[in-house]
Write a protein that holds these residues in place. Structure first.
Motif, PDB file in Angstrom:
ATOM      1  N   GLU A   1       0.828  -1.205   0.000  1.00 16.05           N
ATOM      2  CA  GLU A   1       0.000   0.000   0.000  1.00 16.05           C
ATOM      3  C   GLU A   1       0.865   1.259   0.000  1.00 16.05           C
ATOM      4  N   THR A   2       0.349   2.314  -0.604  1.00 17.53           N
ATOM      5  CA  THR A   2       1.079   3.581  -0.703  1.00 17.53           C
ATOM      6  C   THR A   2       0.240   4.718  -0.111  1.00 17.53           C
ATOM      7  N   ARG A   3       0.916   5.602   0.599  1.00 15.86           N
ATOM      8  CA  ARG A   3       0.273   6.806   1.137  1.00 15.86           C
ATOM      9  C   ARG A   3       1.122   8.032   0.781  1.00 15.86           C
ATOM     10  N   HIS A   4       0.487   9.190   0.749  1.00 14.23           N
ATOM     11  CA  HIS A   4       1.188  10.448   0.543  1.00 14.23           C
ATOM     12  C   HIS A   4       1.039  11.290   1.813  1.00 14.23           C
ATOM     13  N   LEU A   5       2.150  11.445   2.521  1.00 14.16           N
ATOM     14  CA  LEU A   5       2.165  12.169   3.787  1.00 14.16           C
ATOM     15  C   LEU A   5       3.469  12.955   3.887  1.00 14.16           C
ATOM     16  N   ARG A   6       3.681  13.602   5.027  1.00 22.58           N
ATOM     17  CA  ARG A   6       4.924  14.347   5.236  1.00 22.58           C
ATOM     18  C   ARG A   6       5.862  13.565   6.143  1.00 22.58           C
ATOM     19  N   VAL A   7       7.156  13.660   5.849  1.00 29.89           N
ATOM     20  CA  VAL A   7       8.158  12.969   6.666  1.00 29.89           C
ATOM     21  C   VAL A   7       9.273  13.939   7.046  1.00 29.89           C
ATOM     22  N   LYS A   8       9.921  13.633   8.179  1.00 34.01           N
ATOM     23  CA  LYS A   8      11.112  14.364   8.605  1.00 34.01           C
ATOM     24  C   LYS A   8      12.265  13.373   8.667  1.00 34.01           C
ATOM     25  N   ILE A   9      13.416  13.763   8.114  1.00 30.23           N
ATOM     26  CA  ILE A   9      14.571  12.864   8.114  1.00 30.23           C
ATOM     27  C   ILE A   9      15.587  13.227   9.190  1.00 30.23           C
ATOM     28  N   ARG A  10      15.344  14.324   9.895  1.00 35.62           N
ATOM     29  CA  ARG A  10      16.142  14.689  11.067  1.00 35.62           C
ATOM     30  C   ARG A  10      15.329  15.669  11.894  1.00 35.62           C
ATOM     31  N   TYR A  11      15.742  15.833  13.137  1.00 37.23           N
ATOM     32  CA  TYR A  11      14.946  16.642  14.075  1.00 37.23           C
ATOM     33  C   TYR A  11      14.710  18.061  13.566  1.00 37.23           C
ATOM     34  N   ASN A  12      15.774  18.716  13.074  1.00 35.89           N
ATOM     35  CA  ASN A  12      15.651  20.127  12.706  1.00 35.89           C
ATOM     36  C   ASN A  12      15.321  20.332  11.230  1.00 35.89           C
ATOM     37  N   ALA A  13      14.929  19.275  10.537  1.00 38.22           N
ATOM     38  CA  ALA A  13      14.555  19.401   9.123  1.00 38.22           C
ATOM     39  C   ALA A  13      13.070  19.732   9.007  1.00 38.22           C
ATOM     40  N   SER A  14      12.711  20.383   7.920  1.00 31.72           N
ATOM     41  CA  SER A  14      11.302  20.621   7.644  1.00 31.72           C
ATOM     42  C   SER A  14      10.667  19.335   7.123  1.00 31.72           C
ATOM     43  N   ALA A  15       9.411  19.118   7.465  1.00 36.20           N
ATOM     44  CA  ALA A  15       8.703  17.948   6.945  1.00 36.20           C
ATOM     45  C   ALA A  15       8.467  18.142   5.449  1.00 36.20           C
TER      46      ALA A  15
ATOM     47  N   THR B   1      20.732  10.245   6.125  1.00 31.22           N
ATOM     48  CA  THR B   1      21.780   9.552   6.872  1.00 31.22           C
ATOM     49  C   THR B   1      21.310   8.207   7.422  1.00 31.22           C
ATOM     50  N   PRO B   2      21.906   7.102   6.965  1.00 31.91           N
ATOM     51  CA  PRO B   2      21.575   5.793   7.540  1.00 31.91           C
ATOM     52  C   PRO B   2      21.808   5.780   9.049  1.00 31.91           C
ATOM     53  N   GLY B   3      20.879   5.150   9.756  1.00 29.95           N
ATOM     54  CA  GLY B   3      20.966   5.091  11.211  1.00 29.95           C
ATOM     55  C   GLY B   3      20.076   6.110  11.903  1.00 29.95           C
ATOM     56  N   GLN B   4      19.725   7.179  11.175  1.00 32.99           N
ATOM     57  CA  GLN B   4      18.807   8.161  11.752  1.00 32.99           C
ATOM     58  C   GLN B   4      17.363   7.735  11.501  1.00 32.99           C
ATOM     59  N   SER B   5      16.450   8.377  12.203  1.00 32.23           N
ATOM     60  CA  SER B   5      15.030   8.066  12.042  1.00 32.23           C
ATOM     61  C   SER B   5      14.409   8.881  10.925  1.00 32.23           C
ATOM     62  N   VAL B   6      13.478   8.258  10.224  1.00 34.28           N
ATOM     63  CA  VAL B   6      12.554   8.994   9.362  1.00 34.28           C
ATOM     64  C   VAL B   6      11.197   8.875  10.036  1.00 34.28           C
ATOM     65  N   VAL B   7      10.549  10.018  10.265  1.00 35.19           N
ATOM     66  CA  VAL B   7       9.307  10.053  11.031  1.00 35.19           C
ATOM     67  C   VAL B   7       8.181  10.567  10.137  1.00 35.19           C
ATOM     68  N   ILE B   8       7.056   9.872  10.179  1.00 31.84           N
ATOM     69  CA  ILE B   8       5.911  10.165   9.309  1.00 31.84           C
ATOM     70  C   ILE B   8       4.861  10.945  10.099  1.00 31.84           C
ATOM     71  N   TYR B   9       4.422  12.061   9.512  1.00 32.85           N
ATOM     72  CA  TYR B   9       3.446  12.928  10.173  1.00 32.85           C
ATOM     73  C   TYR B   9       2.174  13.061   9.343  1.00 32.85           C
ATOM     74  N   GLY B  10       1.050  13.050  10.045  1.00 33.03           N
ATOM     75  CA  GLY B  10      -0.236  13.432   9.479  1.00 33.03           C
ATOM     76  C   GLY B  10      -0.664  14.698  10.189  1.00 33.03           C
ATOM     77  N   ARG B  11      -0.429  15.844   9.596  1.00 32.59           N
ATOM     78  CA  ARG B  11      -0.601  17.142  10.252  1.00 32.59           C
ATOM     79  C   ARG B  11       0.248  17.172  11.519  1.00 32.59           C
ATOM     80  N   ASP B  12      -0.381  17.167  12.702  1.00 34.48           N
ATOM     81  CA  ASP B  12       0.401  17.255  13.936  1.00 34.48           C
ATOM     82  C   ASP B  12       0.534  15.902  14.646  1.00 34.48           C
ATOM     83  N   THR B  13       0.169  14.820  13.968  1.00 41.13           N
ATOM     84  CA  THR B  13       0.186  13.483  14.571  1.00 41.13           C
ATOM     85  C   THR B  13       1.338  12.650  14.023  1.00 41.13           C
ATOM     86  N   VAL B  14       2.078  11.998  14.932  1.00 39.35           N
ATOM     87  CA  VAL B  14       3.134  11.065  14.512  1.00 39.35           C
ATOM     88  C   VAL B  14       2.465   9.738  14.163  1.00 39.35           C
TER      89      VAL B  14
END
Length: 233
Positions: free
Chosen positions: A171-185, A210-223
């Motif tokens: 399945e595929t979704r279109h959402l916003r992700v952050k690849i580091r803490y101080n990056a824009s989604a 960067t391998p080893g870092q987290s990629v975090v998926i956001y739906g508006r203000d929800t992780v």
């Protein structure tokens, strides 16, 4: 960050804190979904200014403490010394700098001293602005080149922790992700592959994935989930 109950019983969500400049939801993406109902974040609905006022009101010793500019639990000597104090010196080995044409262009002081995207303190003079664009722990090599090599169209990530995305395989979704803490989604296409792996394609190229870092998926203000970056493309 905040924990907010959903519409259905026993469903809870991890959301960004009210103070967007101090939000820690990116780092909390590894929390197990089943643990969310048991967690309280009492400062999630306050700004840092509000917290300062409360601390002053109750005469807390930290009321006027300066904000940390680095990892708050690391001593003043910095994270490199912190790591060195916890591993044996023989594991901190010098190795080769390799340029984008595959040539050895210098010697590095151990890979713990370098990060993807780094430009300063390389000790290299190659005739162009030089950046670290890849680090290979197995070969103990640090790869360097011009800035354009830092850009990636997407990434592969594993060990996906689902906090509300509820993706099925393929399945595929279109959402916003952050690849580091101080990056824009960034708007991205997220595909759930085999196992706990994700393929994420950015709407626009991103630097220093960067391998080893987290990629975090956001739906508006929800992780909605997080995973560990394994490679970029």
């Amino acid at each position: 960050a905040r924990i907010v109950p959903g519409k259905k019983k026993d469903i809870f969500y991890l959301k960004k804190g009210k103070d967007n400049t101090k939000d820690q939801s990116y780092f909390l993406n590894r929390i197990g979904r089943k643990l969310l109902p048991q967690i309280l974040f009492p400062l999630g609905d306050l700004t840092k200014e509000n917290v300062r006022k409360l601390a002053k009101k109750f005469n807390l010793p930290t009321a006027g403490k300066e904000a940390s500019q680095d990892i708050c639990f690391i001593p003043e000597e910095g994270y490199k010394k912190f790591i060195e104090s916890r591993i044996s010196p023989e594991k901190i080995l010098p190795g080769d700098f390799i340029d984008y044409q595959g040539k050895v262009v210098g010697r590095h002081k151990g890979i713990l001293n370098y990060t993807i995207g780094q430009r300063d303190k390389l000790g290299l003079a190659l005739g162009y602005r030089t950046y670290v664009y890849r680090i290979d722990p197995k070969s103990n090599q640090v790869f360097v080149g011009p800035r354009e090599l830092l850009f990636s169209q997407g990434l592969i990530a594993g060990d996906f922790n689902d906090l509300g995305l509820n993706l099925r395989r393929g399945e595929t979704r279109h959402l916003r992700v952050k690849i580091r803490y101080n990056a824009s989604a960034v708007r991205s296409k997220i595909k759930f592959m085999s196992g706990a792996n994700l393929k994420i394609t950015f709407s626009e190229p991103q630097t220093a994935v960067t391998p080893g870092q987290s990629v975090v998926i956001y739906g508006r203000d929800t992780v909605l989930g997080g995973a560990i970056i394994t490679s970029s493309f």
